[in-house]
Design an enzyme around this catalytic site. Structure first.
Site, PDB file in Angstrom:
ATOM      1  N   LYS A  69       0.928  -1.354  -0.050  1.00 24.92           N
ATOM      2  CA  LYS A  69       0.012  -0.038  -0.068  1.00 24.92           C
ATOM      3  C   LYS A  69       1.004   1.396   0.002  1.00 24.92           C
ATOM      4  O   LYS A  69       1.989   1.187   0.217  1.00 24.92           O
ATOM      5  CB  LYS A  69      -0.990   0.088   1.197  1.00 24.92           C
ATOM      6  CG  LYS A  69      -0.296  -0.005   2.527  1.00 24.92           C
ATOM      7  CD  LYS A  69      -1.115  -0.171   3.763  1.00 24.92           C
ATOM      8  CE  LYS A  69      -0.324  -0.324   5.039  1.00 24.92           C
ATOM      9  NZ  LYS A  69      -1.225  -0.616   6.242  1.00 24.92           N
ATOM     10  N   ARG A  91     -11.939  -0.300  13.996  1.00 24.67           N
ATOM     11  CA  ARG A  91     -11.484   0.434  12.877  1.00 24.67           C
ATOM     12  C   ARG A  91     -12.432  -0.246  11.454  1.00 24.67           C
ATOM     13  O   ARG A  91     -13.454   0.381  11.178  1.00 24.67           O
ATOM     14  CB  ARG A  91     -10.255   0.438  12.380  1.00 24.67           C
ATOM     15  CG  ARG A  91      -9.797   1.297  11.089  1.00 24.67           C
ATOM     16  CD  ARG A  91      -8.300   1.254  10.717  1.00 24.67           C
ATOM     17  NE  ARG A  91      -7.618  -0.105  10.415  1.00 24.67           N
ATOM     18  CZ  ARG A  91      -6.519  -0.103  10.312  1.00 24.67           C
ATOM     19  NH1 ARG A  91      -5.599   0.738  10.078  1.00 24.67           N
ATOM     20  NH2 ARG A  91      -5.898  -1.430  10.030  1.00 24.67           N
ATOM     21  N   TYR A 134      13.023  31.933   4.781  1.00 22.83           N
ATOM     22  CA  TYR A 134      11.777  32.955   5.179  1.00 22.83           C
ATOM     23  C   TYR A 134      11.538  33.364   6.521  1.00 22.83           C
ATOM     24  O   TYR A 134      12.055  32.493   7.545  1.00 22.83           O
ATOM     25  CB  TYR A 134      10.361  31.911   4.944  1.00 22.83           C
ATOM     26  CG  TYR A 134      10.140  31.787   3.809  1.00 22.83           C
ATOM     27  CD1 TYR A 134       9.729  32.690   2.948  1.00 22.83           C
ATOM     28  CD2 TYR A 134      10.302  30.307   2.883  1.00 22.83           C
ATOM     29  CE1 TYR A 134       9.157  32.605   1.233  1.00 22.83           C
ATOM     30  CE2 TYR A 134       9.971  30.196   1.601  1.00 22.83           C
ATOM     31  CZ  TYR A 134       9.485  31.249   0.899  1.00 22.83           C
ATOM     32  OH  TYR A 134       9.240  31.055  -0.249  1.00 22.83           O
TER      33      TYR A 134
HETATM   34  C1  LIG Z   1      -0.636  -1.700   6.962  1.00 22.08           C
HETATM   35  C2  LIG Z   1      -1.026  -2.797   7.277  1.00 22.08           C
HETATM   36  C3  LIG Z   1      -0.238  -3.934   7.707  1.00 22.08           C
HETATM   37  C4  LIG Z   1       1.180  -3.759   7.501  1.00 22.08           C
HETATM   38  O1  LIG Z   1       1.857  -3.267   8.547  1.00 22.08           O
HETATM   39  P1  LIG Z   1       3.306  -3.195   8.989  1.00 22.08           P
HETATM   40  O2  LIG Z   1       3.516  -2.766  10.266  1.00 22.08           O
HETATM   41  O3  LIG Z   1       4.060  -1.987   7.818  1.00 22.08           O
HETATM   42  O4  LIG Z   1       4.055  -4.511   8.610  1.00 22.08           O
HETATM   43  C5  LIG Z   1      -0.898  -4.914   8.004  1.00 22.08           C
HETATM   44  N1  LIG Z   1      -2.218  -5.171   8.135  1.00 22.08           N
HETATM   45  C6  LIG Z   1      -3.022  -4.189   7.844  1.00 22.08           C
HETATM   46  C7  LIG Z   1      -4.370  -4.246   7.994  1.00 22.08           C
HETATM   47  C8  LIG Z   1      -2.590  -2.939   7.353  1.00 22.08           C
HETATM   48  O5  LIG Z   1      -3.157  -2.133   7.174  1.00 22.08           O
END
Ligand SMILES: *Cc1c(COP(=O)(O)O)cnc(C)c1O
Length: 382
Positions: free
Chosen positions: A39, A137, A262
């Site tokens: 992601k 969530r 700035y």
């Molecule tokens: C982002 C995510 C992960 C991975 O998390 P990391 O800490 O980067 O390994 C696993 N499960 C879900 C549901 C996530 O949203």
């Protein structure tokens, strides 16, 4: 191969990525599938490039958060297994079916919509049932109706329930165990109803390492594949994949009492040598590193001085000896050669490592290293 067209770039070391995958492989049980989390453009590393490198090393299961991220990956290779962990709105579920994506669902209603669409396209669509074990969530709550609802989804002919999963809050071992046990208990109750899943899963990076007993059939690893987890470094020998580099666009002397940038918030207490670097907060570097950040040049640390601009910032080179204006500087790396690590940068910027790396914008070219050589340069703007 593309040209860089810019002296500011991210270096993505694919050798380190594969090294980290092998470390994870050696750590988990043989029958656990490594689901790699791509992601947020693979945490800023470039989802398509990371997927390709992983696929060449027999990793075929990719997890993303949104439909668009899933479509990007499927478009680049239809043989990828791409699982969307987030919620897809009803009106876009057809895209999941059309593109053979794997979907999260946690309501019977979405199951029915997906099943009708799958029927229309004469397909079977894979889903993972999301269970809320306490994170609050997304997901089905565990209550008197949960089993009945999952049974209903299971009876939909064009839906294949490939997985069931939950996500840990990582509060402490006690609460994490309560969450894990809640999922485990539900899975066992479903077994009694002869409902089985190929993939039961709950672990992200941290829990994969901390709680080997929780690994079940799949781990969902993000941060750790990019070498971003410091807590686990004692257990696994992981290597950071990303580093950030630049070169001076201008160097000049200023007199004691002159100010910079700035608001003129930094004033030279002595005659100084000031270098201008062509990166700023619009590239993804945290703006609040002003007065706290430093870059590394020839293994020495040079402080960032003055407010960081959108596209540029200034560093104090007065105490740096023997540098050439054409030398490359390291904005961050893994902490070696006196560079600031992503961990330290995140602490100074009052955020976490994932936030730092996923902020990088498409204006920054990415150089990919494979077998210790430049393998590819990605420039999204041209
Ligand atoms: C982002 C995510 C992960 C991975 O998390 P990391 O800490 O980067 O390994 C696993 N499960 C879900 C549901 C996530 O949203």
């Amino acid at each position: 191969m593309n040209n860089l067209f810019r002296h500011t770039y991210l270096k993505i070391n694919l050798d380190n990525l594969i090294h980290n995958i092998n470390e994870i492989k050696n750590y988990i049980s043989k029958d656990v599938t490594i689901g790699t989390v791509l992601k947020a453009d693979a945490y800023g590393h470039g989802a398509k490039e990371i997927a390709k490198a992983l696929f060449e090393n027999d990793i075929t299961y990719f997890l993303v958060s949104t439909l668009l991220e899933g479509l990007e990956l499927k478009k680049s290779n239809e043989n990828y297994n791409v699982f969307i962990m987030g919620h897809t709105p009803d009106e876009y579920l057809e895209e999941i079916v059309k593109n053979d994506l794997i979907s999260t669902i946690f309501t019977v209603d979405q199951g029915i919509i997906l099943n009708d669409l799958a029927k229309k396209y004469k397909k079977t669509i894979k889903v993972h049932i999301k269970i809320d074990t306490g994170f609050n969530r997304l997901g089905m709550k565990v209550n008197d109706n949960t089993i009945k609802n999952i049974k209903e989804i299971n009876q939909l002919p064009n839906i294949e329930m490939e997985g069931i999963f939950s996500h840990l809050a990582l509060k402490n071992k006690e609460f994490d165990t309560i969450q894990f046990n809640k999922l485990k208990k539900l899975i066992n109750s479903l077994k009694e109803e002869e409902i089985y899943f190929k993939y039961n899963h709950i672990c992200d990076s941290i829990s994969t390492v901390l709680y080997p007993d929780f690994q079940m059939d799949m781990v969902r690893v993000g941060a750790i594949i990019y070498g971003l987890e410091s807590e686990e470094k004692g257990v696994l020998d992981i290597k950071q994949v990303m580093s950030f580099h630049s070169k001076f666009s201008y160097i000049r002397e200023i007199k004691k009492g002159e100010s910079i940038s700035y608001g003129m918030r930094w004033t030279a207490k002595r005659d100084s040598i000031i270098g201008t670097l062509p990166f700023g907060y619009a590239d993804g570097y945290p703006r609040n590193m002003y007065q706290k950040g430093y870059i590394s040049i020839n293994k020495k640390q040079a402080p960032i001085v003055g407010v960081i601009c959108m596209d540029q910032c200034m560093v104090d080179l007065t105490d740096i000896e023997n540098f050439n204006k054409n030398d490359e500087v390291t904005i961050f790396s893994d902490g070696s050669n006196n560079s600031i690590s992503i961990d330290d940068l995140a602490n100074l910027a009052s955020t976490n490592k994932n936030d730092i790396v996923s902020r990088f914008t498409k204006r920054v070219p990415r150089i990919y290293i494979k077998n210790n050589e430049v393998y590819n340069i990605k420039n999204e703007l041209v």
